[in-house]
Design an enzyme around this catalytic site. Structure first.
Site, PDB file in Angstrom:
ATOM      1  N   LYS A 106       0.849  -1.199   0.000  1.00  0.00           N
ATOM      2  CA  LYS A 106       0.000   0.000   0.000  1.00  0.00           C
ATOM      3  C   LYS A 106       0.887   1.252   0.000  1.00  0.00           C
ATOM      4  CE  LYS A 106      -4.043   1.923   2.458  1.00  0.00           C
ATOM      5  NZ  LYS A 106      -4.948   1.770   3.624  1.00  0.00           N
ATOM      6  N   SER A 110     -10.072  -0.358   6.777  1.00  0.00           N
ATOM      7  CA  SER A 110      -9.482  -0.294   5.430  1.00  0.00           C
ATOM      8  C   SER A 110      -8.755  -1.540   4.950  1.00  0.00           C
ATOM      9  CB  SER A 110      -8.515   0.884   5.344  1.00  0.00           C
ATOM     10  OG  SER A 110      -9.248   2.079   5.251  1.00  0.00           O
ATOM     11  N   SER A 121      -9.893   2.039   2.573  1.00  0.00           N
ATOM     12  CA  SER A 121      -9.009   2.766   1.690  1.00  0.00           C
ATOM     13  C   SER A 121      -8.027   1.882   0.920  1.00  0.00           C
ATOM     14  CB  SER A 121      -8.218   3.786   2.502  1.00  0.00           C
ATOM     15  OG  SER A 121      -7.359   3.139   3.435  1.00  0.00           O
TER      16      SER A 121
HETATM   17  N1  GLN Z   1     -13.304   4.119   5.809  1.00  0.00           N
HETATM   18  C1  GLN Z   1     -12.803   4.585   7.058  1.00  0.00           C
HETATM   19  C2  GLN Z   1     -12.468   6.038   6.945  1.00  0.00           C
HETATM   20  O1  GLN Z   1     -12.738   6.599   5.946  1.00  0.00           O
HETATM   21  C3  GLN Z   1     -11.599   3.770   7.453  1.00  0.00           C
HETATM   22  C4  GLN Z   1     -10.355   4.175   6.799  1.00  0.00           C
HETATM   23  C5  GLN Z   1      -9.175   3.351   7.197  1.00  0.00           C
HETATM   24  O2  GLN Z   1      -9.311   2.321   7.836  1.00  0.00           O
HETATM   25  N2  GLN Z   1      -8.007   3.853   6.849  1.00  0.00           N
HETATM   26  O3  GLN Z   1     -11.956   6.634   7.841  1.00  0.00           O
END
Ligand code: GLN
Length: 497
Positions: free
Chosen positions: A86, A185, A161
């Site tokens: 990532k 995410s 994400s």
């Molecule tokens: N979807 C969640 C957010 O927008 C989690 C994001 C993540 O785990 N980095 O904050």
């Protein structure tokens, strides 16, 4: 020759280490696959990668081959196996953007601890994967470099994400990848793509060199197509790091042994807790049906299913969207046009340059959260918002503690729905946030959680979430592997790029 890209990391490692195939051949097969299906931001294709490091990957693989050729033992059980990283972990030899324009062209001067551990283990890093900007989002549409497409249906999102890391697995571009999970995410993209994703216990995997979203929640973790592969990767990346002050100084849970034990398919004596507050209202019927099917399987494996109640989970989302933006507003202050990446040289003062750079460099979701967080932390509101949210966090931890007194692991659907169409929620922040309803409590409590495929609903993958106490990863992997052994793997249809 077998189709190398379809093999698991464990199978590939065996073939590479016995010198049946070379690490270079394996790397090349995956680079060819990326070339064939990944496409570009505007063209068709998966668009899982922001950067493909072909030369470095082949070079790293050839070093593994050379060392095996002279009879040296492999550097780790995953030496020579390809991986997609990532784009939020620093890499000294590749760009690191965190999905943001503000870091375009930035070259980190150092490797993240996680990156360094992968290199030391002889893992072949294929490149960097797409993500929502600074890991804020649930669809990868908030990347400044174009959306990633779900290999199951290219018109749908892969989750976020870490959509790039999950899509790369489902499209057979890599057998392993790395994600980060601040609110879901790793797990939500795993659910959307029919893959396995693990959020380790907070402090279990070093955050040194992980570009911060919300430091008290962020956690790197392994993504794979099988539970055993995730476990193998977990043991490579996990463990104490003196460079991360929140790193746990304890041995990595023995997750590989646990995954192998689980594969025998016996869960007798284990208590699986179903959280009453999760999986009801707001969950797609097909998701619920898949979850009920998983419960029946767990019971058949000998587990005792018990119902538990976590009454404060319903406040998790609200608390998260105060705590996360508060930390974001502070963490992202470092992008000041002076130290990293973009600088828009407009205006006479440093403040003017800073403002112009942040205006041009950050996308709308990132700005929304910086503004929310700045507000929540402002004097006069601090106690009412941030302070209250921290109290909710404590209540959620207590709910978990009470539930884990009654059950060894907890389960729920990973997400309320299956993958939604690209464009569906991008202008509706609240609808986007609701994706993480079931995953957020684990981040708030700092405990462990993972998602494993539990079948299809209307032709799209569904995830089963398994949650364990802090440092309870072994039992979590055991349950996941046992459950996995009862089902056929989910294989995405061939991608037509
Ligand atoms: N979807 C969640 C957010 O927008 C989690 C994001 C993540 O785990 N980095 O904050």
């Amino acid at each position: 020759m077998t189709d190398l890209i379809r093999l698991s990391a464990a199978e590939l490692a065996e073939k590479i280490h016995s010198r049946e195939v070379s690490a270079v051949e394996v790397a090349q097969a995956h680079l060819d696959r990326i070339e064939a299906v990944d496409g570009s931001a505007d063209g068709p294709g998966v668009h899982a990668f922001l950067h493909v490091a072909s030369e470095a990957a082949l070079e790293s693989a050839s070093l593994v081959d050379a060392s095996l050729a002279v009879g040296t033992a492999p550097a780790s059980p995953l030496a020579g196996v390809p991986l997609a990283l990532k784009d939020v972990f620093t890499t000294i030899d590749m760009p690191t953007t965190a999905g943001s324009k503000i870091l375009e062209g930035w070259r980190p001067p150092y490797d993240a601890t996680l990156t360094a551990r992968l290199r030391a283990a002889g893992v072949t890093i294929l490149g960097k994967t797409n993500m929502d900007e600074f890991a804020m989002g649930s669809s990868t549409e908030y990347s400044a470099y174009g959306a990633t497409h779900n290999p199951w249906d290219l018109t749908r999102v892969p989750g976020g994400s870490g959509g790039g890391s999950a899509a790369a697995l489902a499209a057979f571009e890599a057998p392993l990848s790395i994600g980060t999970d601040t609110g879901g995410s790793i797990r939500q993209p795993a659910a959307f793509t029919g893959t396995v994703g693990v959020k380790p216990t907070y402090g279990g995997v070093s955050r040194y060199g992980l570009i911060a979203c919300a430091s008290s929640l962020d956690q790197g973790g392994p993504c794979a197509r099988t539970v055993l592969d995730a476990a193998l990767l977990h043991e490579v990346i996990g463990g104490h790091d003196p460079l991360d002050s929140t790193s746990i100084d304890a041995p990595v849970p023995a997750v590989v042994a646990a995954a192998r034990e689980g594969a025998n398919g016996d869960l007798s004596g284990l208590r699986v807790g179903v959280v009453r507050e999760m999986g009801g209202e707001g969950y797609q019927p097909g998701v619920r049906a898949s979850f009920d099917g998983a419960l029946r399987q767990l019971e058949k494996l000998g587990a005792e299913i018990v119902e538990v109640s976590c009454p404060h989970f319903e406040y998790g989302l609200a608390a998260y969207y105060l705590i996360l933006p508060s930390e974001v507003s502070s963490n992202l202050a470092r992008f000041d046009a002076m130290r990293y990446g973009l600088r828009v040289d407009e205006g006479a003062s440093a403040e003017a340059v800073m403002a112009a750079t942040r205006e041009a460099g950050f996308g709308p979701e990132v700005k929304r959260r910086i503004i929310l967080g700045t507000y929540a932390l402002s004097s006069g509101y601090y106690d009412a918002y941030y302070g209250q949210a921290q109290k909710v966090r404590t209540l959620i931890s207590r709910d978990f503690a009470a539930a884990f007194a009654q059950a060894d692991v907890l389960v729920s659907p990973t997400t309320p729905t299956t993958a939604f169409p690209i464009g569906d929620k991008v202008d509706d922040p609240l609808a986007m946030y609701l994706n993480d309803l079931a995953t957020i409590p684990t981040n708030l409590a700092g405990t462990a959680g993972m998602s494993v495929p539990s079948g299809l609903a209307d032709g799209l993958p569904v995830g089963l979430q398994i949650m364990a106490p802090a440092l309870g990863e072994a039992v979590m992997y055991r349950v996941a592997a046992a459950y996995e052994s009862t089902r056929e793997p989910l294989v995405a249809p061939e991608v037509k790029a």
